[in-house]
Scaffold this motif. Sequence first.
Motif, mmCIF file in Angstrom:
data_model
loop_
_atom_site.group_PDB
_atom_site.id
_atom_site.type_symbol
_atom_site.label_atom_id
_atom_site.label_comp_id
_atom_site.label_asym_id
_atom_site.label_seq_id
_atom_site.Cartn_x
_atom_site.Cartn_y
_atom_site.Cartn_z
ATOM 1 N N THR A 77 41.596 -6.765 -92.449
ATOM 2 C CA THR A 77 40.690 -5.857 -91.763
ATOM 3 C C THR A 77 41.236 -5.557 -90.382
ATOM 4 O O THR A 77 41.511 -6.470 -89.600
ATOM 5 N N TYR A 93 35.419 1.137 -93.356
ATOM 6 C CA TYR A 93 35.554 0.119 -94.399
ATOM 7 C C TYR A 93 35.909 0.761 -95.742
ATOM 8 O O TYR A 93 36.836 0.335 -96.432
ATOM 9 N N TRP A 146 32.614 -10.192 -99.709
ATOM 10 C CA TRP A 146 33.649 -10.140 -98.676
ATOM 11 C C TRP A 146 33.127 -10.280 -97.255
ATOM 12 O O TRP A 146 33.751 -10.895 -96.407
ATOM 13 N N SER A 147 31.972 -9.702 -96.973
ATOM 14 C CA SER A 147 31.447 -9.817 -95.618
ATOM 15 C C SER A 147 29.952 -9.550 -95.603
ATOM 16 O O SER A 147 29.398 -8.925 -96.511
ATOM 17 N N THR A 237 29.357 -9.323 -87.754
ATOM 18 C CA THR A 237 29.953 -9.347 -89.084
ATOM 19 C C THR A 237 30.508 -10.739 -89.353
ATOM 20 O O THR A 237 31.176 -11.320 -88.502
ATOM 21 N N TYR A 239 32.846 -12.989 -91.907
ATOM 22 C CA TYR A 239 33.887 -12.943 -92.922
ATOM 23 C C TYR A 239 34.277 -14.370 -93.322
ATOM 24 O O TYR A 239 34.586 -15.182 -92.441
ATOM 25 N N ASN A 244 39.953 -13.329 -96.038
ATOM 26 C CA ASN A 244 40.068 -12.316 -94.995
ATOM 27 C C ASN A 244 41.135 -12.668 -93.968
ATOM 28 O O ASN A 244 41.312 -13.842 -93.611
#
Length: 273
Positions: A77, A93, A146-147, A237, A239, A244
């Motif tokens: 990311t 995203y 994923w998040s 956020t 992660y 990640n």
Amino acid sequence: MAEPMYRQIADDLRGKIEAGEIAQGAQLPTEIELMEQYNASRNTVRDAIKLLTTRSLVEPRPGQGTFVVEKIKPYVTTLTGDPAAGGGDEKVYIDEVTASNRTWEISEPRVEVQKADRVVANNLRIEEGAQVVSRHQQRLIDGLPWSLQTSFYPMTLVQQGAIRLLEATSIDGGAVSYLAETCGIQQAGYRDTIAVRTPDENEARFFKVPTDGRVSVFEIFRVGFDKKGNRLRLTITVYPSDRNRLRIDVGSVPPRASTRGDPSARGLDDDAE
């Protein structure tokens, strides 16, 4: 000198896992079955399982058994970006995941009106207890969690006309663009603060990771600023670190080339191991 029995058992099981004889995600034989298979005591078998667990090859699941950990292809990311585009918001995203030839999925937002706690109030520079709108979403890549992302907006933005912040639907183009179009409030920049911590119970359940800290999470606090330096949003956020990687570009760098012709490497940085 011969290795202890528990290490011999652990090495044999590791070899079977790496050779694919025991598949990823598969359940290991029970303790009793392993005791019979290796002619070993229960404590010896448990020590072998503990060693495999510390090597992140297997994970015990209370009430279910012990399972082989599935290998996860990490995703990179990019935290830096165009502030006006939201720098990591929904469109960014989607574009990044799509460009990596992977599949994205985003839940409908859970929208709530809350009283700002100390953390939210400090980051938005508002009074503790002041009303804020929170928008929470879950994000997946290739079907894997994923998040988790939650954005907080001062209620004053709704009072200025940004009423769609209260709607439990995605906002086309993202909330940052919506605020610019509706209220004339342009995000001029943002500041990221990154922490690493153990996942809480809800996060561990969603990401399907242990709660003992073996898999930590990145927690990114992103504060967006308008052209006058006012704070218009706080986005938190989370992660999981096992799937990640975070990337920051500074200065003039070449465009990201994530694959170099290797489909199996999609989503990884070209300079990453």
